[in-house]
Design a protein around this motif. Structure first.
Motif, PDB file in Angstrom:
ATOM      1  N   MET A  42       0.823  -1.211   0.000  1.00 33.79           N
ATOM      2  CA  MET A  42       0.000   0.000   0.000  1.00 33.79           C
ATOM      3  C   MET A  42       0.857   1.261   0.000  1.00 33.79           C
ATOM      4  O   MET A  42       0.529   2.238  -0.664  1.00 33.79           O
ATOM      5  N   LEU A 118      -7.024  -3.755  -7.164  1.00 37.49           N
ATOM      6  CA  LEU A 118      -5.801  -3.093  -6.679  1.00 37.49           C
ATOM      7  C   LEU A 118      -4.591  -3.598  -7.474  1.00 37.49           C
ATOM      8  O   LEU A 118      -3.718  -2.813  -7.864  1.00 37.49           O
ATOM      9  N   PRO A 151      -6.074   3.919  -4.945  1.00 35.42           N
ATOM     10  CA  PRO A 151      -5.684   2.925  -3.923  1.00 35.42           C
ATOM     11  C   PRO A 151      -6.194   3.287  -2.529  1.00 35.42           C
ATOM     12  O   PRO A 151      -6.464   2.393  -1.730  1.00 35.42           O
ATOM     13  N   THR A 152      -6.357   4.595  -2.257  1.00 29.67           N
ATOM     14  CA  THR A 152      -6.870   5.011  -0.941  1.00 29.67           C
ATOM     15  C   THR A 152      -8.284   4.466  -0.724  1.00 29.67           C
ATOM     16  O   THR A 152      -8.574   3.860   0.313  1.00 29.67           O
ATOM     17  N   MET A 155      -8.287   0.629  -0.467  1.00 29.56           N
ATOM     18  CA  MET A 155      -7.738   0.166   0.819  1.00 29.56           C
ATOM     19  C   MET A 155      -8.763   0.306   1.949  1.00 29.56           C
ATOM     20  O   MET A 155      -8.950  -0.620   2.740  1.00 29.56           O
TER      21      MET A 155
END
Ligand code: HEM
Length: 167
Positions: A42, A118, A151-152, A155
């Motif tokens: 991440m 992702l 990605p935020t 996640m």
């Protein structure tokens, strides 16, 4: 703790049980490695688009552009790729040693779907990096600022699914 000896000559059944006995002994260690690997992955997924924001504003051929090329290559090859591989391996080893997890666990199916998204984003960043490498990037810094949010959001959804297990 007595280690269960693993030998290839054992029948499938018995091999299976000693293998899963070992895995269940080390399940929490595997989960800990899983969390360490996903944090590293991440970190790269959040940082690489940030490097692209600066790179899109740098003059092709400039010292800054050449430095960013080295940083992007090292981040992707030395951190992100190995971290993604370890996250996947530990995730599926945990499922393999705890098959009951998949039964009726909508959260885990949804989680794995988002994780593949992702991984797709990871692949897209790798394509962008190759374009920057040959000074062929056509996207603006604003585009990469927006990309940084992908990605935020994924996640946040993945962590809610695996911790809260809403369905
Ligand atoms: C294909 C890749 C992945 C698979 C197959 C997978 C699978 C799993 C499994 C089976 C567990 C253990 C659940 C349990 O023992 O109850 C787990 C734990 C966890 N996973 Fe993943 N995972 C993957 C990727 C990720 C990613 C990318 C993230 C975060 C962005 C993530 C976050 C977590 C967290 C925070 C835990 C610990 C949950 C807890 O302790 O309750 N996983 N994962």
């Amino acid at each position: 703790m007595d280690q269960v000896p693993l030998c290839d000559t054992q029948q499938d059944g018995r091999k299976e049980s000693s293998m899963s006995a070992v895995l269940s002994d080390y399940y929490l260690w595997i989960k800990a490695l899983h969390v360490v690997a996903l944090i590293s992955w991440m970190a790269g997924l959040l940082y690489l688009p940030r490097l692209f924001v600066y790179h899109a504003q740098a003059e092709p051929g400039s010292e800054l552009s050449e430095t960013l090329k080295i940083m992007e290559r090292k981040l992707l090859r030395l951190i992100m790729n190995p971290a993604m591989i370890v996250t996947f391996i530990t995730g599926f080893v945990m499922i393999g040693s705890n098959t009951g997890l998949m039964q009726g666990a909508g959260w885990l199916h949804a989680k794995i779907t988002l994780v593949f998204l992702l991984a797709g984003f990871h692949g897209y960043l790798s394509v962008c990096r190759k374009k920057f490498l040959v000074d062929a990037n056509t996207r603006s810094h604003k585009f990469y600022r927006l990309m940084n949010e992908v990605p935020t959001v994924l996640m946040i959804l993945i962590v809610i699914l695996v911790i809260v297990r809403p369905f």
